[in-house]
Design a protein around this motif. Structure first.
Motif, PDB file in Angstrom:
ATOM      1  N   SER A 160       0.830  -1.204   0.000  1.00  0.00           N
ATOM      2  CA  SER A 160       0.000   0.000   0.000  1.00  0.00           C
ATOM      3  C   SER A 160       0.871   1.263   0.000  1.00  0.00           C
ATOM      4  N   THR A 196       1.150   4.070  -3.078  1.00  0.00           N
ATOM      5  CA  THR A 196       1.006   5.515  -2.853  1.00  0.00           C
ATOM      6  C   THR A 196       2.204   6.257  -3.429  1.00  0.00           C
ATOM      7  N   CYS A 203       6.346  -3.126  -6.676  1.00  0.00           N
ATOM      8  CA  CYS A 203       4.928  -3.350  -6.378  1.00  0.00           C
ATOM      9  C   CYS A 203       4.490  -4.750  -6.810  1.00  0.00           C
TER      10      CYS A 203
END
Length: 171
Positions: free
Chosen positions: A29, A33, A91
């Motif tokens: 997360s 961002t 990611c």
């Protein structure tokens, strides 16, 4: 019949899987961002660099000025693209690890349910734990090379959360 030592081992692994799943989901997360923010910056800088390069290219009084403008456009594009590629790769790895931790937690949870139902013996539990451990080692090896820094505050929150979830789910 399963021994108390095996029960403790399975419970400990169940806790670890839940804790790691929440930890890596939290890190993912944070990286998502960062990716969104950086994407905005890269777009802004690339646009400015592209505008400057095009202006130099078309307004250049010589061939060398035009070449410099064209190189500026390419350099800005490559710098922005390199930044985003590294973030996307991180990611992707974090998403894989989070999913694997979920799988390991679910399978260990099934094992725990079998122990609670007294449907399994020590040898079968040990065999299944070895299989899950092998898969966990593959997951650890996959993330090891990326050098993610530890987020101690997130680890503390996750430890509490994982404990509460397991108590609600299995106790």
């Amino acid at each position: 019949m399963v021994t108390d030592a095996t029960r403790r081992d399975v419970w400990s692994r169940l806790y670890d899987a839940e804790r790691l799943r929440h930890y890596y989901a939290g890190v993912l997360s944070q990286y998502l961002t960062k990716k969104r923010r950086r994407q905005g910056y890269v777009t802004l800088i690339a646009g400015a660099g592209f505008f400057a390069g095009v202006s130099t290219f078309f307004g250049a009084p010589s061939v060398f000025g035009a070449i410099a403008g064209a190189l500026a456009i390419v350099a800005v594009y490559m710098a922005g693209n390199g930044q985003m590629t590294a973030l996307v790769e991180r990611c992707t790895v974090l998403e894989y690890v989070s999913t694997e931790c979920l799988y390991l937690g679910n399978e260990t949870g099934r094992l725990w349910s079998d122990i609670e139902a007294d449907n399994i013996d020590d040898a079968v539990v040990t065999h299944r734990l070895r299989e899950l451990e092998g898969r966990g080692m593959v997951t650890q090896a996959r993330i090891a090379g990326y050098g993610f820094s530890d987020d101690h505050a997130l680890k503390k929150r996750v430890e509490t959360t994982a404990g509460k979830i397991l108590e609600e789910k299995y106790v």
